[in-house]
Design a protein around this motif. Structure first.
Motif, short mmCIF file in Angstrom:
data_model
loop_
_atom_site.label_atom_id
_atom_site.label_comp_id
_atom_site.label_asym_id
_atom_site.label_seq_id
_atom_site.Cartn_x
_atom_site.Cartn_y
_atom_site.Cartn_z
N LEU A 15 36.47 41.07 36.35
CA LEU A 15 37.30 40.00 35.80
C LEU A 15 36.47 38.77 35.48
O LEU A 15 36.73 38.07 34.49
CB LEU A 15 38.42 39.65 36.79
N MET A 16 35.46 38.49 36.32
CA MET A 16 34.56 37.36 36.05
C MET A 16 33.81 37.59 34.75
O MET A 16 33.69 36.68 33.91
CB MET A 16 33.56 37.19 37.19
N LEU A 17 33.34 38.82 34.55
CA LEU A 17 32.61 39.15 33.32
C LEU A 17 33.53 39.04 32.11
O LEU A 17 33.13 38.52 31.06
CB LEU A 17 32.04 40.56 33.43
N LEU A 20 33.88 35.46 31.21
CA LEU A 20 32.68 34.94 30.55
C LEU A 20 32.69 35.30 29.06
O LEU A 20 32.35 34.48 28.20
CB LEU A 20 31.42 35.51 31.21
N PHE A 21 33.09 36.52 28.76
CA PHE A 21 33.09 36.98 27.37
C PHE A 21 34.26 36.39 26.57
O PHE A 21 34.12 36.10 25.38
CB PHE A 21 33.19 38.51 27.31
N PHE A 22 35.40 36.22 27.22
CA PHE A 22 36.62 35.91 26.49
C PHE A 22 36.65 34.43 26.09
O PHE A 22 36.98 33.56 26.88
CB PHE A 22 37.84 36.23 27.35
N VAL A 147 35.43 22.35 36.01
CA VAL A 147 35.24 23.53 35.16
C VAL A 147 35.56 24.79 35.92
O VAL A 147 36.18 25.72 35.40
CB VAL A 147 33.80 23.56 34.61
N ASP A 148 35.14 24.86 37.19
CA ASP A 148 35.43 26.04 38.01
C ASP A 148 36.94 26.21 38.18
O ASP A 148 37.46 27.32 38.12
CB ASP A 148 34.77 25.92 39.38
N ILE A 149 37.63 25.10 38.40
CA ILE A 149 39.07 25.15 38.59
C ILE A 149 39.75 25.59 37.29
O ILE A 149 40.63 26.47 37.30
CB ILE A 149 39.61 23.77 39.02
N ILE A 150 39.33 24.99 36.18
CA ILE A 150 39.91 25.37 34.89
C ILE A 150 39.65 26.84 34.60
O ILE A 150 40.54 27.59 34.22
CB ILE A 150 39.33 24.50 33.75
N GLY A 151 38.38 27.26 34.81
CA GLY A 151 38.03 28.65 34.54
C GLY A 151 38.76 29.62 35.44
O GLY A 151 39.18 30.69 35.00
N LYS A 152 38.96 29.24 36.71
CA LYS A 152 39.61 30.12 37.67
C LYS A 152 41.08 30.33 37.34
O LYS A 152 41.60 31.44 37.47
CB LYS A 152 39.46 29.54 39.07
N TRP A 153 41.74 29.27 36.93
CA TRP A 153 43.18 29.35 36.71
C TRP A 153 43.55 29.57 35.24
O TRP A 153 44.57 30.19 34.94
CB TRP A 153 43.86 28.07 37.21
N LEU A 154 42.72 29.05 34.35
CA LEU A 154 43.11 29.04 32.95
C LEU A 154 42.99 30.41 32.29
O LEU A 154 43.86 30.80 31.50
CB LEU A 154 42.26 28.03 32.17
N PHE A 208 24.88 36.97 30.08
CA PHE A 208 25.87 37.18 31.13
C PHE A 208 25.49 38.32 32.07
O PHE A 208 25.91 38.35 33.22
CB PHE A 208 27.24 37.48 30.51
N GLY A 209 24.73 39.28 31.56
CA GLY A 209 24.35 40.41 32.39
C GLY A 209 23.59 40.01 33.64
O GLY A 209 23.78 40.59 34.71
N ILE A 210 22.75 39.01 33.50
CA ILE A 210 21.98 38.52 34.66
C ILE A 210 22.91 37.96 35.72
O ILE A 210 22.70 38.14 36.92
CB ILE A 210 20.97 37.46 34.21
N ILE A 211 23.98 37.27 35.28
CA ILE A 211 24.94 36.69 36.22
C ILE A 211 25.61 37.80 37.03
O ILE A 211 25.76 37.70 38.26
CB ILE A 211 26.00 35.87 35.46
N VAL A 212 25.99 38.88 36.36
CA VAL A 212 26.64 40.00 37.03
C VAL A 212 25.68 40.68 38.01
O VAL A 212 26.03 40.95 39.16
CB VAL A 212 27.14 41.03 35.99
#
Length: 442
Positions: A15-17, A20-22, A147-154, A208-212
């Protein structure tokens, strides 16, 4: 030794990945494709899924297979100079030249423009982009939990809204599929294939692959086979959700033409369809969600680009680079969404085949013992074709060369003329490598 990792962790990483893409392009391009493809939507969407969802999946896995820590190290297998040049171009493409400005223009198109009427000047976009990228710059320089809050919920909220919208489209469609526009009458699959380039997700996959991979390593996973397995499962989750959303949005676009006509961009399609089903409130809600989501994406891309270029040029501070990229992005955003997309086409047409070939070579690396000549030959021959493909999308007249390619290269007419040259270049590179002392694998 392998460690037991709960399935919930794989789901969270997947879901995190996906989050990141979406971004902005993932919303607007499938809707526009659906409108243009009409009755050939299913074929066009299938091609779009290959490059919009399949290639990002392979890009993630390629990094895991390579064992490299970043794109530049992977591209260095061709040549160190190529590694730097390709990585710089990729970061500029998913950064201040195209992807970051697009977050601003999509936000404006969906959150502001619908309320300004038909006749507007350049001033609203200018004011909006100044504010949008000033905020982007401030947050990038002063990291906060916002940003973390927005990204987590949005992302979940936006995903739920899009799924509800698609459900209305499926069970209460606005109209029937219309005849395809000219570019989708024949070879709709391959037209969709090239449209998938515009998402830039296969390029972003190298970042993004490195993050995963690091997220999995942080769980104490050191076994390469287990790491790849977890990486594959997470990537499949992300790609599967992307494919579902893309298909739904393509269908949305294809069924909308009878009611709203052809729109200039996919952003306008989404706004009008949302307003059709949910009234003015639907358009406002979608615009607000997309605005905040695009801000999050913008901050993430500015941060990634500034970090990479600071590593490349330590004498220039991260703060100064973040400011520079924000200013450049604001400037490009004022070209407008349609113009920005058209400007990106030549560059993406030129570099996407290189990214695809790099992915394929990474998976087949052990088959030719990692010989750099194979990388060099394949990349060179690919670039010769893809460069002129890109130039053909500009005012520069290269018809003499492209007509020649069309006559001698199989698949050239459907945008895949670089495949045979890539294979020929790899074979020639391998033959040349046999005549030289073998260098150690990298």
């Amino acid at each position: 030794m392998s460690n037991k990792v709960p399935s919930s962790f794989v789901l969270v990483v997947g879901l995190m990945l996906f989050a990141l893409f979406f971004g902005a392009g993932n919303l607007i391009f499938p809707a526009g494709l659906g409108q243009a493809a009409g009755e050939n939507m299913w074929f066009a969407n299938a091609g779009f899924l290959v490059t919009g969802a399949g290639l990002p999946l392979l890009g993630i896995l390629a990094l895991g297979v390579s064992g490299k820590d970043d794109l530049q190290s992977l591209a260095n297998r061709t040549h160190p100079i190529f590694g730097v040049v390709f990585t710089v171009i990729l970061y500029l493409s998913i950064g201040p030249l195209f992807a970051i400005p697009r977050t601003g223009t999509v936000s404006f198109e969906m959150a502001i423009k619908p309320f300004l009427g038909d006749e507007i000047s350049f001033l609203p976009l200018l004011i909006f982009t100044i504010i949008f990228f000033a905020l982007t710059c401030y947050i990038s320089i002063n990291p906060s939990k916002m940003v973390d809050i927005i990204g987590k919920w949005l992302t979940p909220i936006m995903l739920v809204f899009i799924l509800i919208l698609m459900a209305f489209v499926v069970f209460k469609p606005m109209g029937a599929f219309q005849a395809p526009t000219e570019e989708y009458i024949s070879n709709a699959f391959f037209t969709g294939f090239e449209q998938g380039y515009l998402t830039m997700d296969a390029l972003a996959a190298f970042v993004f692959g490195i993050i995963v991979i690091n997220a999995i390593r942080d769980k104490g996973i050191t076994n390469k086979k287990q790491l790849l397995t977890l990486c594959m499962k997470s990537a499949f989750i992300a790609a599967g959700i992307l494919a579902l959303i893309y298909t739904g949005l393509s269908y949305l676009g294809a069924t909308s033409v009878e009611e709203i006509g052809y729109a200039d961009t996919g952003a306008q399609v989404l706004v009008q369809v949302s307003s059709h089903y949910f009234g003015p409130f639907g358009g406002v809600l979608l615009g607000f969600i997309v605005l905040l989501a695009c801000l999050t994406t913008s901050v993430g891309l500015v941060t990634a680009c500034a970090s990479y270029f600071h590593k490349l040029m330590p004498s220039v501070s991260y703060k100064n680079l973040a400011i520079i990229f924000s200013v450049i992005s604001a400037g490009f955003a004022n070209f407008g969404l349609a113009q920005l997309i058209s400007l990106s086409v030549p560059v993406l047409t030129a570099i996407y085949p290189l990214a695809i070939v790099l992915i394929v070579l990474t998976f087949t690396h052990s088959l030719f013992n990692g010989r750099s000549e194979v990388y060099q030959g394949s990349m060179l021959f690919t670039f010769i074709v893809s460069l002129f493909d890109g130039l053909s999308a500009t005012p520069i007249d290269v018809s003499g060369v492209t007509n020649f390619f069309g006559e001698v290269l199989p698949l050239y007419g459907i945008g895949l003329g670089w495949i045979i040259p890539a294979i020929v270049g790899a074979v020639l590179g391998y033959i040349i490598s046999l005549m030289r002392p073998k260098a150690p694998q990298k």
